[in-house]
Scaffold this active site. Structure first.
Site, PDB file in Angstrom:
ATOM      1  N   LYS A 160       0.845  -1.195   0.000  1.00 52.61           N
ATOM      2  CA  LYS A 160       0.000   0.000   0.000  1.00 52.61           C
ATOM      3  C   LYS A 160       0.879   1.243   0.000  1.00 52.61           C
ATOM      4  O   LYS A 160       1.887   1.268   0.695  1.00 52.61           O
ATOM      5  CB  LYS A 160      -0.922   0.004   1.228  1.00 52.61           C
ATOM      6  CG  LYS A 160      -1.890  -1.174   1.289  1.00 52.61           C
ATOM      7  CD  LYS A 160      -2.959  -1.090   0.226  1.00 52.61           C
ATOM      8  CE  LYS A 160      -3.979  -2.222   0.374  1.00 52.61           C
ATOM      9  NZ  LYS A 160      -5.062  -2.149  -0.605  1.00 52.61           N
ATOM     10  N   ASP A 188      -2.869  -5.602  -6.280  1.00 53.36           N
ATOM     11  CA  ASP A 188      -4.265  -5.234  -6.069  1.00 53.36           C
ATOM     12  C   ASP A 188      -5.032  -5.320  -7.383  1.00 53.36           C
ATOM     13  O   ASP A 188      -4.451  -5.538  -8.453  1.00 53.36           O
ATOM     14  CB  ASP A 188      -4.375  -3.849  -5.438  1.00 53.36           C
ATOM     15  CG  ASP A 188      -5.376  -3.844  -4.274  1.00 53.36           C
ATOM     16  OD1 ASP A 188      -6.307  -4.671  -4.298  1.00 53.36           O
ATOM     17  OD2 ASP A 188      -5.217  -3.039  -3.345  1.00 53.36           O
ATOM     18  N   HIS A 278      -9.835 -12.592  -7.540  1.00 51.04           N
ATOM     19  CA  HIS A 278     -10.282 -11.341  -6.929  1.00 51.04           C
ATOM     20  C   HIS A 278     -11.685 -11.054  -7.449  1.00 51.04           C
ATOM     21  O   HIS A 278     -12.003 -11.364  -8.591  1.00 51.04           O
ATOM     22  CB  HIS A 278      -9.322 -10.205  -7.291  1.00 51.04           C
ATOM     23  CG  HIS A 278      -9.436  -9.021  -6.379  1.00 51.04           C
ATOM     24  ND1 HIS A 278     -10.528  -8.183  -6.391  1.00 51.04           N
ATOM     25  CD2 HIS A 278      -8.599  -8.527  -5.436  1.00 51.04           C
ATOM     26  CE1 HIS A 278     -10.353  -7.225  -5.480  1.00 51.04           C
ATOM     27  NE2 HIS A 278      -9.205  -7.416  -4.889  1.00 51.04           N
ATOM     28  N   ARG A 279     -12.534 -10.462  -6.604  1.00 47.15           N
ATOM     29  CA  ARG A 279     -13.944 -10.285  -6.976  1.00 47.15           C
ATOM     30  C   ARG A 279     -14.315  -8.832  -7.241  1.00 47.15           C
ATOM     31  O   ARG A 279     -15.486  -8.450  -7.103  1.00 47.15           O
ATOM     32  CB  ARG A 279     -14.842 -10.875  -5.896  1.00 47.15           C
ATOM     33  CG  ARG A 279     -14.636 -10.267  -4.509  1.00 47.15           C
ATOM     34  CD  ARG A 279     -15.593 -10.849  -3.481  1.00 47.15           C
ATOM     35  NE  ARG A 279     -15.429 -10.203  -2.181  1.00 47.15           N
ATOM     36  CZ  ARG A 279     -16.318 -10.274  -1.198  1.00 47.15           C
ATOM     37  NH1 ARG A 279     -17.433 -10.966  -1.368  1.00 47.15           N
ATOM     38  NH2 ARG A 279     -16.101  -9.669  -0.047  1.00 47.15           N
ATOM     39  N   HIS A 311     -11.909 -14.338  -2.781  1.00 51.55           N
ATOM     40  CA  HIS A 311     -12.278 -13.415  -1.708  1.00 51.55           C
ATOM     41  C   HIS A 311     -13.756 -13.584  -1.367  1.00 51.55           C
ATOM     42  O   HIS A 311     -14.604 -13.648  -2.255  1.00 51.55           O
ATOM     43  CB  HIS A 311     -12.013 -11.975  -2.144  1.00 51.55           C
ATOM     44  CG  HIS A 311     -10.564 -11.657  -2.310  1.00 51.55           C
ATOM     45  ND1 HIS A 311      -9.883 -10.822  -1.447  1.00 51.55           N
ATOM     46  CD2 HIS A 311      -9.653 -12.070  -3.230  1.00 51.55           C
ATOM     47  CE1 HIS A 311      -8.616 -10.734  -1.840  1.00 51.55           C
ATOM     48  NE2 HIS A 311      -8.458 -11.487  -2.921  1.00 51.55           N
ATOM     49  N   SER A 348     -10.279 -10.446   3.503  1.00 50.00           N
ATOM     50  CA  SER A 348      -9.488  -9.234   3.250  1.00 50.00           C
ATOM     51  C   SER A 348     -10.341  -8.004   3.491  1.00 50.00           C
ATOM     52  O   SER A 348     -11.565  -8.058   3.426  1.00 50.00           O
ATOM     53  CB  SER A 348      -8.966  -9.222   1.803  1.00 50.00           C
ATOM     54  OG  SER A 348     -10.045  -9.176   0.883  1.00 50.00           O
ATOM     55  N   GLN A 370      -5.613 -11.944   4.215  1.00 49.25           N
ATOM     56  CA  GLN A 370      -4.908 -10.868   3.522  1.00 49.25           C
ATOM     57  C   GLN A 370      -5.062  -9.565   4.303  1.00 49.25           C
ATOM     58  O   GLN A 370      -6.165  -9.061   4.483  1.00 49.25           O
ATOM     59  CB  GLN A 370      -5.458 -10.683   2.113  1.00 49.25           C
ATOM     60  CG  GLN A 370      -4.783  -9.545   1.354  1.00 49.25           C
ATOM     61  CD  GLN A 370      -5.511  -9.204   0.086  1.00 49.25           C
ATOM     62  OE1 GLN A 370      -5.790 -10.067  -0.728  1.00 49.25           O
ATOM     63  NE2 GLN A 370      -5.843  -7.925  -0.083  1.00 49.25           N
ATOM     64  N   ALA A 371      -3.958  -9.045   4.770  1.00 46.10           N
ATOM     65  CA  ALA A 371      -3.941  -7.767   5.484  1.00 46.10           C
ATOM     66  C   ALA A 371      -3.014  -6.816   4.742  1.00 46.10           C
ATOM     67  O   ALA A 371      -1.834  -7.118   4.576  1.00 46.10           O
ATOM     68  CB  ALA A 371      -3.466  -7.972   6.918  1.00 46.10           C
ATOM     69  N   GLY A 373      -3.132  -2.645   4.724  1.00 45.50           N
ATOM     70  CA  GLY A 373      -2.763  -1.545   5.602  1.00 45.50           C
ATOM     71  C   GLY A 373      -2.400  -2.007   6.998  1.00 45.50           C
ATOM     72  O   GLY A 373      -1.570  -1.389   7.673  1.00 45.50           O
TER      73      GLY A 373
END
Length: 430
Positions: A160, A188, A278-279, A311, A348, A370-371, A373
């Site tokens: 990030k 991302d 990823h959605r 996700h 996430s 998933q972390a 930040g």
């Protein structure tokens, strides 16, 4: 000479509440709110439009069309609307094509004036339909085997901010995150290829860094690199990943579409690559509880096609959803389903080390956590943030209180000081 013709009555012919579906029929569950018509007619219109129907009354019906009529066999009041269950003969569906299935049961039905709202809740394909789909190439067990992680959730993070990194900067961050204990570095959803960070340069650089970290730590590390784009570009990018020794690709499955995903499932099998789904854009039609398509239905379709992880939400954190809904999705993804392997759910959105005990209590160990930040924002940098996350997960698995674990983990101690422990209440919309 006069030709005698029998008028075919419409809409209500698609409703038979005494009908018992056959084993080889596909069942779809809808929520709907009628608009100026009776619930029975509205349900019949859904069944008609999604199977053989047209808006007008017909004078002749081919024999195959008669045998292919969908039947509403369940209709009950629910809140401001109704729940209908509809049985569809398999003659309506092309084998192995999710595109054609969704064009039928989630296509023109959403545009009908006879409905204020319509929501596709779930669908239940019989084995005769399901057998044409491969499902995940690896699934939960396969991923655990090639990652060498047997009894804890996998960890993932996204650098990030999610945009703006040069290839060199991205590689430096990746080294720190992997070295701190992250299993999976992830691009991302909108991070693909740009003048400041070309995919081709990134894929070469990042896998060299990964190899270095693996040699230093003795742990397997992987990169969920975003290959999303036109399908011909996705195929080329997947080949680059395989050539560099990668094990994963990431695809934005909603924006890419079922056709592209099914094609890439074949490509990735030939290349030996797992698919991280990823959605992005799902909430455009999953968020409204009275209209659209549920995340459960999307996740079921994605599992049929063959993603290895997807996700689903957290029930805690900034992107939190309803616990019961997420639990139902996760339970389905991990359940036995004919020949289709289980899929890793991915949690996430606003996660940090202080939430780990609650998250694992809610959803168990078969999870990718998933972390972003919550790792990158550590006051001592991303490596410390990664270690804090791993230490928090280890504590949760071992049944050790986080404050107790923090006594031997300065990284976790500082993280907890910044973000605190979980205070989330579960079972309601957050």
């Amino acid at each position: 000479m006069m030709v005698l013709r029998m008028k075919v009555e419409w809409y209500l012919d698609f409703v038979d509440l005494n009908y018992e579906p056959g084993r080889d029929e596909l069942i779809v569950e809808y929520y709907f709110e009628p608009n100026g018509v009776s619930p029975e007619e509205a349900a019949g219109r859904i069944a008609s439009e999604s199977s053989i129907g047209t808006w007008t009354t017909l004078w002749k019906l081919p024999e195959m069309a008669k045998r292919s009529m969908a039947k509403v066999f369940y209709l009950e009041k629910h809140g401001e609307g109704y729940i209908a269950k509809i049985a569809y003969p398999l003659t309506l569906f092309e084998e192995g094509s999710l595109v054609q299935l969704f064009s039928a049961v989630a296509g023109n039905v959403f545009g009908m004036k006879a409905l204020k709202n319509l929501r596709l809740l779930d669908f239940h394909p019989p084995y005769e339909y399901l057998r044409h789909f491969k499902g995940p190439q690896f699934g939960v067990q396969g991923i655990r085997e090639f990652m060498g992680v047997k009894d804890r959730p996998l960890t993932a993070t996204v650098p990030k901010p999610k945009m703006g990194w040069s290839v060199e900067e991205y590689a430096e961050i990746a080294y720190e995150l992997w070295s701190g204990g992250i299993d999976l570095l992830k691009d991302d959803e909108n991070f693909t290829s740009f003048p400041f960070n070309r995919f081709e340069e990134r894929v070469r650089k990042l896998y060299r860094v990964r190899d270095r970290v693996e040699a230093e730590t003795g742990e397997t590390k992987e990169y969920l690199i975003n290959i999303t784009g036109p399908v011909n570009i996705m195929e080329k990018r997947a080949e680059m990943v395989a050539n560099e020794g990668g094990q994963y690709v990431m695809i934005d499955i909603v924006v890419a579409g079922w056709s592209a995903l099914q094609y890439m499932r074949e490509v990735t099998e030939d290349l030996g690559l797992a698919i991280h789904a990823h959605r992005a854009m799902h909430a455009a039609f999953t968020r409204n509880p009275r209209h659209g398509i549920t995340m459960l239905a999307l996740a079921k379709a994605a599992r049929m096609i063959g993603v290895d992880q997807i996700h689903t939400g957290t029930a805690v954190g900034k992107m939190a959803g309803n616990y019961e809904e997420i639990k139902r999705i996760n339970d389905f993804l991990l359940s036995k389903w004919e020949h289709i392997r289980p899929v890793f759910p991915v949690a996430s959105g606003g996660l940090h080390p202080g939430l780990m005990p609650e998250l694992i209590r809610l959803f168990g160990k078969d999870l990718v956590i998933q972390a972003g930040g919550g790792v990158m924002g550590h006051p001592d940098g991303p490596r410390a943030g990664a270690k804090a996350l791993r230490d928090a997960i280890d504590a949760a698995i071992e049944g050790v209180d986080l404050d107790e674990k923090a006594k031997s983990s300065p990284e976790l101690k500082k993280s907890l000081r910044e973000v605190g422990l979980s205070k989330a209440k579960v079972g309601v919309q957050h």
